[in-house]
Design an enzyme around this catalytic site. Structure first.
Site, PDB file in Angstrom:
ATOM      1  N   HIS A   1     -18.985 -21.325 -38.529  1.00  0.00           N
ATOM      2  CA  HIS A   1     -19.664 -21.808 -37.324  1.00  0.00           C
ATOM      3  C   HIS A   1     -18.662 -22.346 -36.298  1.00  0.00           C
ATOM      4  O   HIS A   1     -18.365 -23.535 -36.266  1.00  0.00           O
ATOM      5  CB  HIS A   1     -20.678 -22.898 -37.697  1.00  0.00           C
TER       6      HIS A   1
ATOM      7  N   HIS B   1     -17.194 -21.876 -31.970  1.00  0.00           N
ATOM      8  CA  HIS B   1     -17.401 -21.332 -30.620  1.00  0.00           C
ATOM      9  C   HIS B   1     -16.033 -21.130 -29.978  1.00  0.00           C
ATOM     10  O   HIS B   1     -15.359 -22.105 -29.654  1.00  0.00           O
ATOM     11  CB  HIS B   1     -18.214 -22.320 -29.779  1.00  0.00           C
TER      12      HIS B   1
ATOM     13  N   HIS C   1     -25.861 -26.661 -38.955  1.00  0.00           N
ATOM     14  CA  HIS C   1     -25.582 -28.073 -38.613  1.00  0.00           C
ATOM     15  C   HIS C   1     -26.754 -29.042 -38.794  1.00  0.00           C
ATOM     16  O   HIS C   1     -27.266 -29.607 -37.842  1.00  0.00           O
ATOM     17  CB  HIS C   1     -25.024 -28.209 -37.202  1.00  0.00           C
TER      18      HIS C   1
ATOM     19  N   ASN D   1     -25.313 -31.658 -30.308  1.00  0.00           N
ATOM     20  CA  ASN D   1     -26.632 -31.110 -30.558  1.00  0.00           C
ATOM     21  C   ASN D   1     -26.609 -30.329 -31.861  1.00  0.00           C
ATOM     22  O   ASN D   1     -25.901 -29.342 -31.959  1.00  0.00           O
ATOM     23  CB  ASN D   1     -27.042 -30.186 -29.404  1.00  0.00           C
TER      24      ASN D   1
ATOM     25  N   ASP E   1     -18.874 -26.441 -36.427  1.00  0.00           N
ATOM     26  CA  ASP E   1     -19.502 -26.328 -35.097  1.00  0.00           C
ATOM     27  C   ASP E   1     -18.468 -26.671 -34.016  1.00  0.00           C
ATOM     28  O   ASP E   1     -18.768 -27.367 -33.047  1.00  0.00           O
ATOM     29  CB  ASP E   1     -20.744 -27.219 -34.982  1.00  0.00           C
TER      30      ASP E   1
ATOM     31  N   HIS F   1     -14.999 -28.053 -24.866  1.00  0.00           N
ATOM     32  CA  HIS F   1     -15.432 -28.131 -23.463  1.00  0.00           C
ATOM     33  C   HIS F   1     -14.291 -28.737 -22.662  1.00  0.00           C
ATOM     34  O   HIS F   1     -13.575 -29.605 -23.152  1.00  0.00           O
ATOM     35  CB  HIS F   1     -16.670 -29.025 -23.308  1.00  0.00           C
TER      36      HIS F   1
HETATM   37 ZN   LIG Z   1     -26.035 -25.019 -32.732  1.00  0.00          ZN
END
Ligand SMILES: [Zn+2]
Length: 423
Positions: free
Chosen positions: A58, A60, A230, A276, A303, A307
């Site tokens: 997981h 990004h 998550h 989140n 996760d 940013h």
């Molecule tokens: Zn998520």
């Protein structure tokens, strides 16, 4: 022929139950029982744990579309620095990874720029809109290892049911970010004492639990697995425990921040504590840890969500959700679960970060068995260190753990027999 001998380490391979001091041999990028070659590169692992390469399903990495936050190159460098040899990227890129062409672009980019194995998931629905299914079969042909609308949650139960039927047909795991929009609304932090005190809109536990319950019912109906991403609520752990006892194919993952921090952290209105699902309470942490200890929770993940500073440095209501995760992940899990709470021992922690995610993804990784690609992480469980976010591999700096001291970290990361990072 290239031969590497990792000498005299504590070899921990939960997939085979192996836990002993010994030598691990690598020949031409794969694990072998032993080599008779005269030309051997020896890595001294005395005092270290020799683990299968860690896997995080997981992350990004923001490419394509938001490379000012992270690229596949920088994200995979952060993964390597955290001891991770395989990661799975989420599809909420720009454009969304909802077609074979975007999947192929990501895979080609990874082949050229990634330091570790970067796999990708495809969206469940076109544009992550929750309405029309993405072309799941052709994305599977393009190389996805899972489907998920992460960052979003499919609200329509019939769409989700059809997605699960396709996932079963194409033998793909389905991951879900569990969030009921009608309940959560514009909530940004755990609904409780602190959201009232701080005057911030609440994101209640039940917003997660309702979708976990929906997923349990659908997994049971379709006899196909759903993996809940998550988890933040203690109630979700109880639902999954009860469903698993009935034989339902449901699983869940827990992230470091949800067991290291509580909603009280937001009292300084620092957006690096805004995630989140949100940080919850001590009671939730106790229940998440209990779920990890009793086997209800099979998998741990970060996760990892970079940013840019200018995006996070705004009023809390407007700041994006999420934090960096890969470089502090092993340390936080080790610190909280093994050192401080003594909920599990190191081999079990390694299992949750290697063979268990590998099984869900159906990939030949997460083990040190003879014949598999030599993805190996050397861990020093006793090393004390302080995390300095200014030194991260990522162009983003959004971590609430800057300046924190931990015990335990990866010291060397080996992918396909080659060292890609060393402390
Ligand atoms: Zn998520």
């Amino acid at each position: 022929m290239s031969v590497v001998k990792i000498a005299n380490g504590r070899i921990v391979d939960p997939a085979s139950g192996r836990d002993e001091i010994g030598d691990l041999w690598i020949e031409d990028g794969a694990i072998v029982a032993m080599s008779k070659s005269a030309d051997v590169e020896t890595i001294d692992a005395t005092g270290l744990v020799v683990s299968p390469g860690l896997i995080d399903l997981h992350v990004h990495f923001r490419e394509p579309g938001q490379s000012h936050k992270e690229t596949i190159g920088t994200g995979s460098a952060a993964a390597a620095a955290g001891g991770f040899t395989t990661v799975v990227c989420m599809p909420n890129t720009n454009p969304v990874a909802d077609s074979p062409s975007v999947i192929s672009w990501i895979n080609e980019r990874a082949a050229r720029t990634a330091k570790v194995n970067v796999l990708c998931s495809g969206a469940i629905t076109k544009g992550l809109k929750g309405e029309e299914l993405a072309p799941i079969g052709s994305m599977k042909n393009a190389g996805i290892v899972a489907i998920t609308d992460d960052g979003h949650c499919v609200q329509n139960n019939e769409v989700m049911r059809r997605a699960l039927e396709y996932a079963r047909m194409f033998d793909l795991p389905l991951f879900d970010h569990c969030q009921d929009y009608s309940v959560v609304g514009d909530g940004i932090m755990h609904e409780g004492e602190w959201s009232v005190r701080l005057g911030l809109p609440g994101w209640p536990r039940i917003g997660e639990e309702l979708i976990v319950m929906r997923n349990i019912l659908l997994a049971e109906l379709c006899d196909a697995p759903i993996h809940c991403q998550h988890l933040s609520s203690g109630g979700s752990v109880r639902l999954i425990r009860e469903a698993k006892a009935r034989g339902v194919k449901i699983s869940g993952e827990v992230c470091p921040h949800h067991i290291a921090l509580t909603d009280e952290s937001l009292k300084g209105y620092d957006s690096n504590f805004k995630m989140n699902p949100p940080l919850r309470t001590e009671k939730d942490i106790d229940l998440l840890v209990e779920g990890i200890a009793d086997g209800t929770i099979d998998i741990l993940a970060s996760d990892h969500a970079p940013h840019a500073a200018y995006e996070k440095e705004v009023e809390l209501d407007h700041a994006p959700f999420g934090i960096l995760g890969l470089e502090t992940e092993f340390a936080i899990f080790h610190d909280v679960l093994v050192s401080r709470r003594k909920a599990i021992e190191l081999p079990r922690l390694i299992e949750l970060l290697t063979i268990n995610p590998a099984k869900l993804l159906r990939i030949d990784r997460g083990t040190l068995s003879v014949g598999v690609p030599a993805d190996v992480t050397l861990l020093d469980p006793n090393l004390e260190w302080t995390y300095d976010v200014e030194k991260t591999c990522s162009p983003s700096r959004n971590s609430p753990f800057h300046g924190a001291t931990f015990r335990g970290r990866a010291v060397r990361t080996i992918v396909g027999g080659k060292t890609v990072w060393e402390l």
